[in-house]
Design a protein around this motif. Sequence first.
Motif, PDB file in Angstrom:
ATOM      1  N   TYR A  61      70.412  35.975   9.411  1.00  0.00           N
ATOM      2  CA  TYR A  61      71.188  35.719  10.618  1.00  0.00           C
ATOM      3  C   TYR A  61      71.138  34.228  10.912  1.00  0.00           C
ATOM      4  CZ  TYR A  61      66.821  35.581  13.401  1.00  0.00           C
ATOM      5  OH  TYR A  61      65.583  35.282  13.906  1.00  0.00           O
ATOM      6  N   VAL A  62      72.195  33.739  11.530  1.00  0.00           N
ATOM      7  CA  VAL A  62      72.270  32.352  11.998  1.00  0.00           C
ATOM      8  C   VAL A  62      72.686  32.426  13.458  1.00  0.00           C
ATOM      9  CG1 VAL A  62      73.361  30.089  11.737  1.00  0.00           C
ATOM     10  CG2 VAL A  62      72.969  31.536   9.716  1.00  0.00           C
ATOM     11  N   ARG A  63      71.885  31.860  14.344  1.00  0.00           N
ATOM     12  CA  ARG A  63      72.263  31.895  15.754  1.00  0.00           C
ATOM     13  C   ARG A  63      72.056  30.530  16.396  1.00  0.00           C
ATOM     14  NH1 ARG A  63      68.553  32.484  19.838  1.00  0.00           N
ATOM     15  NH2 ARG A  63      66.389  33.027  19.323  1.00  0.00           N
ATOM     16  N   ASN A  64      72.847  30.278  17.422  1.00  0.00           N
ATOM     17  CA  ASN A  64      72.840  29.015  18.139  1.00  0.00           C
ATOM     18  C   ASN A  64      71.890  29.115  19.324  1.00  0.00           C
ATOM     19  OD1 ASN A  64      73.414  26.615  19.442  1.00  0.00           O
ATOM     20  ND2 ASN A  64      75.626  26.777  19.146  1.00  0.00           N
ATOM     21  N   PHE A  65      70.915  28.216  19.396  1.00  0.00           N
ATOM     22  CA  PHE A  65      69.989  28.229  20.523  1.00  0.00           C
ATOM     23  C   PHE A  65      70.687  27.920  21.846  1.00  0.00           C
ATOM     24  CE2 PHE A  65      66.304  27.501  17.542  1.00  0.00           C
ATOM     25  CZ  PHE A  65      65.570  28.595  17.964  1.00  0.00           C
ATOM     26  N   ALA A  66      71.916  27.383  21.781  1.00  0.00           N
ATOM     27  CA  ALA A  66      72.644  27.038  23.007  1.00  0.00           C
ATOM     28  C   ALA A  66      73.073  28.281  23.789  1.00  0.00           C
ATOM     29  CB  ALA A  66      73.866  26.188  22.674  1.00  0.00           C
ATOM     30  N   ASP A  67      72.992  29.464  23.179  1.00  0.00           N
ATOM     31  CA  ASP A  67      73.385  30.715  23.827  1.00  0.00           C
ATOM     32  C   ASP A  67      72.159  31.558  24.161  1.00  0.00           C
ATOM     33  OD1 ASP A  67      76.107  30.049  23.382  1.00  0.00           O
ATOM     34  OD2 ASP A  67      75.971  30.859  21.342  1.00  0.00           O
ATOM     35  N   ASP A  68      72.188  32.228  25.311  1.00  0.00           N
ATOM     36  CA  ASP A  68      71.147  33.215  25.614  1.00  0.00           C
ATOM     37  C   ASP A  68      71.122  34.262  24.499  1.00  0.00           C
ATOM     38  OD1 ASP A  68      70.479  31.981  27.989  1.00  0.00           O
ATOM     39  OD2 ASP A  68      71.722  33.305  29.225  1.00  0.00           O
ATOM     40  N   TYR A  69      69.937  34.750  24.180  1.00  0.00           N
ATOM     41  CA  TYR A  69      69.825  35.763  23.126  1.00  0.00           C
ATOM     42  C   TYR A  69      69.015  36.936  23.646  1.00  0.00           C
ATOM     43  CZ  TYR A  69      69.022  37.823  18.503  1.00  0.00           C
ATOM     44  OH  TYR A  69      68.979  38.671  17.421  1.00  0.00           O
ATOM     45  N   ARG A  70      69.662  38.103  23.668  1.00  0.00           N
ATOM     46  CA  ARG A  70      68.990  39.323  24.122  1.00  0.00           C
ATOM     47  C   ARG A  70      69.229  40.410  23.082  1.00  0.00           C
ATOM     48  NH1 ARG A  70      67.472  40.533  29.217  1.00  0.00           N
ATOM     49  NH2 ARG A  70      68.862  38.930  30.049  1.00  0.00           N
ATOM     50  N   ALA A  71      68.142  41.042  22.632  1.00  0.00           N
ATOM     51  CA  ALA A  71      68.287  42.054  21.586  1.00  0.00           C
ATOM     52  C   ALA A  71      67.147  43.057  21.655  1.00  0.00           C
ATOM     53  CB  ALA A  71      68.318  41.392  20.212  1.00  0.00           C
ATOM     54  N   ASP A  72      67.398  44.237  21.109  1.00  0.00           N
ATOM     55  CA  ASP A  72      66.367  45.243  20.884  1.00  0.00           C
ATOM     56  C   ASP A  72      66.088  45.290  19.391  1.00  0.00           C
ATOM     57  OD1 ASP A  72      66.154  45.935  23.533  1.00  0.00           O
ATOM     58  OD2 ASP A  72      67.532  47.640  23.387  1.00  0.00           O
ATOM     59  N   LEU A  73      64.833  45.032  19.006  1.00  0.00           N
ATOM     60  CA  LEU A  73      64.440  45.050  17.601  1.00  0.00           C
ATOM     61  C   LEU A  73      63.784  46.387  17.294  1.00  0.00           C
ATOM     62  CD1 LEU A  73      62.884  41.459  17.332  1.00  0.00           C
ATOM     63  CD2 LEU A  73      65.295  42.147  17.374  1.00  0.00           C
ATOM     64  N   GLN A  74      64.289  47.056  16.260  1.00  0.00           N
ATOM     65  CA  GLN A  74      63.807  48.389  15.929  1.00  0.00           C
ATOM     66  C   GLN A  74      63.184  48.378  14.540  1.00  0.00           C
ATOM     67  OE1 GLN A  74      64.033  51.450  17.845  1.00  0.00           O
ATOM     68  NE2 GLN A  74      62.557  52.037  16.264  1.00  0.00           N
ATOM     69  N   GLY A  75      61.925  48.810  14.448  1.00  0.00           N
ATOM     70  CA  GLY A  75      61.273  48.971  13.150  1.00  0.00           C
ATOM     71  C   GLY A  75      60.549  47.724  12.676  1.00  0.00           C
ATOM     72  N   THR A 146      71.175  21.424   3.871  1.00  0.00           N
ATOM     73  CA  THR A 146      72.404  21.042   3.176  1.00  0.00           C
ATOM     74  C   THR A 146      73.210  22.273   2.790  1.00  0.00           C
ATOM     75  OG1 THR A 146      71.346  19.034   2.322  1.00  0.00           O
ATOM     76  CG2 THR A 146      73.331  19.782   1.198  1.00  0.00           C
ATOM     77  N   TYR A 147      72.524  23.317   2.315  1.00  0.00           N
ATOM     78  CA  TYR A 147      73.230  24.558   1.977  1.00  0.00           C
ATOM     79  C   TYR A 147      73.893  25.157   3.215  1.00  0.00           C
ATOM     80  CZ  TYR A 147      74.041  29.408   0.661  1.00  0.00           C
ATOM     81  OH  TYR A 147      74.628  30.632   0.448  1.00  0.00           O
ATOM     82  N   LEU A 148      73.190  25.166   4.341  1.00  0.00           N
ATOM     83  CA  LEU A 148      73.781  25.691   5.567  1.00  0.00           C
ATOM     84  C   LEU A 148      75.013  24.890   5.972  1.00  0.00           C
ATOM     85  CD1 LEU A 148      70.513  26.307   7.616  1.00  0.00           C
ATOM     86  CD2 LEU A 148      72.078  28.083   6.793  1.00  0.00           C
ATOM     87  N   ALA A 149      74.943  23.563   5.855  1.00  0.00           N
ATOM     88  CA  ALA A 149      76.080  22.717   6.212  1.00  0.00           C
ATOM     89  C   ALA A 149      77.289  23.028   5.347  1.00  0.00           C
ATOM     90  CB  ALA A 149      75.691  21.240   6.083  1.00  0.00           C
ATOM     91  N   GLU A 150      77.047  23.294   4.069  1.00  0.00           N
ATOM     92  CA  GLU A 150      78.154  23.571   3.146  1.00  0.00           C
ATOM     93  C   GLU A 150      78.717  24.972   3.335  1.00  0.00           C
ATOM     94  OE1 GLU A 150      76.621  22.880  -0.727  1.00  0.00           O
ATOM     95  OE2 GLU A 150      76.268  20.735  -0.398  1.00  0.00           O
ATOM     96  N   GLN A 151      77.829  25.976   3.499  1.00  0.00           N
ATOM     97  CA  GLN A 151      78.275  27.368   3.510  1.00  0.00           C
ATOM     98  C   GLN A 151      78.627  27.887   4.901  1.00  0.00           C
ATOM     99  OE1 GLN A 151      78.810  29.166   0.699  1.00  0.00           O
ATOM    100  NE2 GLN A 151      78.317  27.257  -0.367  1.00  0.00           N
ATOM    101  N   TYR A 152      77.983  27.358   5.943  1.00  0.00           N
ATOM    102  CA  TYR A 152      78.198  27.871   7.293  1.00  0.00           C
ATOM    103  C   TYR A 152      78.729  26.806   8.250  1.00  0.00           C
ATOM    104  CZ  TYR A 152      75.407  31.801   5.605  1.00  0.00           C
ATOM    105  OH  TYR A 152      74.939  32.880   4.879  1.00  0.00           O
ATOM    106  N   GLY A 153      78.806  25.563   7.769  1.00  0.00           N
ATOM    107  CA  GLY A 153      79.284  24.490   8.632  1.00  0.00           C
ATOM    108  C   GLY A 153      80.576  23.860   8.176  1.00  0.00           C
ATOM    109  N   GLY A 154      81.084  24.287   7.020  1.00  0.00           N
ATOM    110  CA  GLY A 154      82.363  23.771   6.554  1.00  0.00           C
ATOM    111  C   GLY A 154      82.317  22.370   5.991  1.00  0.00           C
ATOM    112  N   ALA A 155      81.135  21.896   5.571  1.00  0.00           N
ATOM    113  CA  ALA A 155      81.071  20.562   4.970  1.00  0.00           C
ATOM    114  C   ALA A 155      81.847  20.567   3.660  1.00  0.00           C
ATOM    115  CB  ALA A 155      79.618  20.162   4.716  1.00  0.00           C
TER     116      ALA A 155
END
Length: 272
Positions: A61-75, A146-155
Motif C-alpha cells: 500500500y502507498v498512502r499520503n500522510f497528509a490525509d487522516d487514516y482510519r482502518a480496521d486491521l483484521q488478522g 527512485t522506483y516509487l517516483a518512476e512507478q507511482y509518481g510518473g517520473a
Amino acid sequence: MAGAGARFYRKRNESAGLSPVFTPASERGYLVGISLSAGHRRRIFHEHHASSHDFETGSVYVRNFADDYRADLQGRFDFLLVEIAPSFFDNATDERVGRRVTGLECVTGMHDPVLANLARAVAPTLARPHEASTLFIDQMGMAIGTYLAEQYGGATLPSRRRIRRLSRQHEARAKEMLLSSLDGKLSIGDIALACSLSRSYFSRSFQETTGETPHQWLMKQRVEMACGLLAQGAQPLADIAVDCGFADQSHFTRVFTQHLGTPPGTWRRLNA
C-alpha cells in the motif's frame, strides 16, 4: 533505520483479532507498506465510504500522510514500512528529463514484486540493527524512493541512457573515504559532497565506474583485507572482525561466508 530520505520500520501483529487504527494528518510525506506474509485484511474508512482489501505476500500500500487514516486491521500481519520524506522527490528527480514528481499515487493491496524483493533485502538488517551499514541503508532508500517516483509518481526517464563515470580524481577520493570508514558509517551524501556531486549522480556514477555500489565495493575490500590478515597467522577472528570494520565475529563470519562460500576459520586452515 534511516537513510537517503527514507525511514524503515518492521511492524508485526500476532493477534488474529480486530485492531482499529487512526493516524491524524501530518506533513511527513508518504508511507509505503510491503506485506511479508499472507492472510491480512483491512477495512479503510474514507470520508463517504469504506473499502476492504486483502493482503498476500508481496502486496503493498502507498498512502499520503497528509490525509487522516482510519482502518480496521483484521488478522496477523508482518509489514516492512518505508516512510518517504517530502524532500526526497526533489532530490531524486532534479537530474531527470521530464515532469518532476510532486507526489505518489495511493494504492492498497496491489501486488508489486519489485518492492517485495527490495523489502526482503532490507528486512534482515532490521533484525540486526547493530550491523546496519549507513551505505547500505542509503542505497536501499535511494533504490526504493527512485522506483516509487518512476512507478507511482510518473517520473519520466531520459530517452537515452547517458553513461556517467566518475573522474579519476573523484573515484580516488571516494575510495579513499570509503576505506577510511571500514564500518560503513559514512553516508553516500558525505562522499558526494566531498566530490561536489549530488547523491543520485554520485551513486549512479560510482556504479558505472566500478561495476559495484559503494556498499558492495566496500564489503569486497573488507573481505579481501580479512583474507590478508587470516593468511598471516593466528590472530583471533574477533580481532580481525574489529580490524576490518565488522560489528562482531558473527557478523564477520556471516559476511565472509556469503562472499567466499566458506567460514573464515576454515578458509585460514586451507590457505594459511
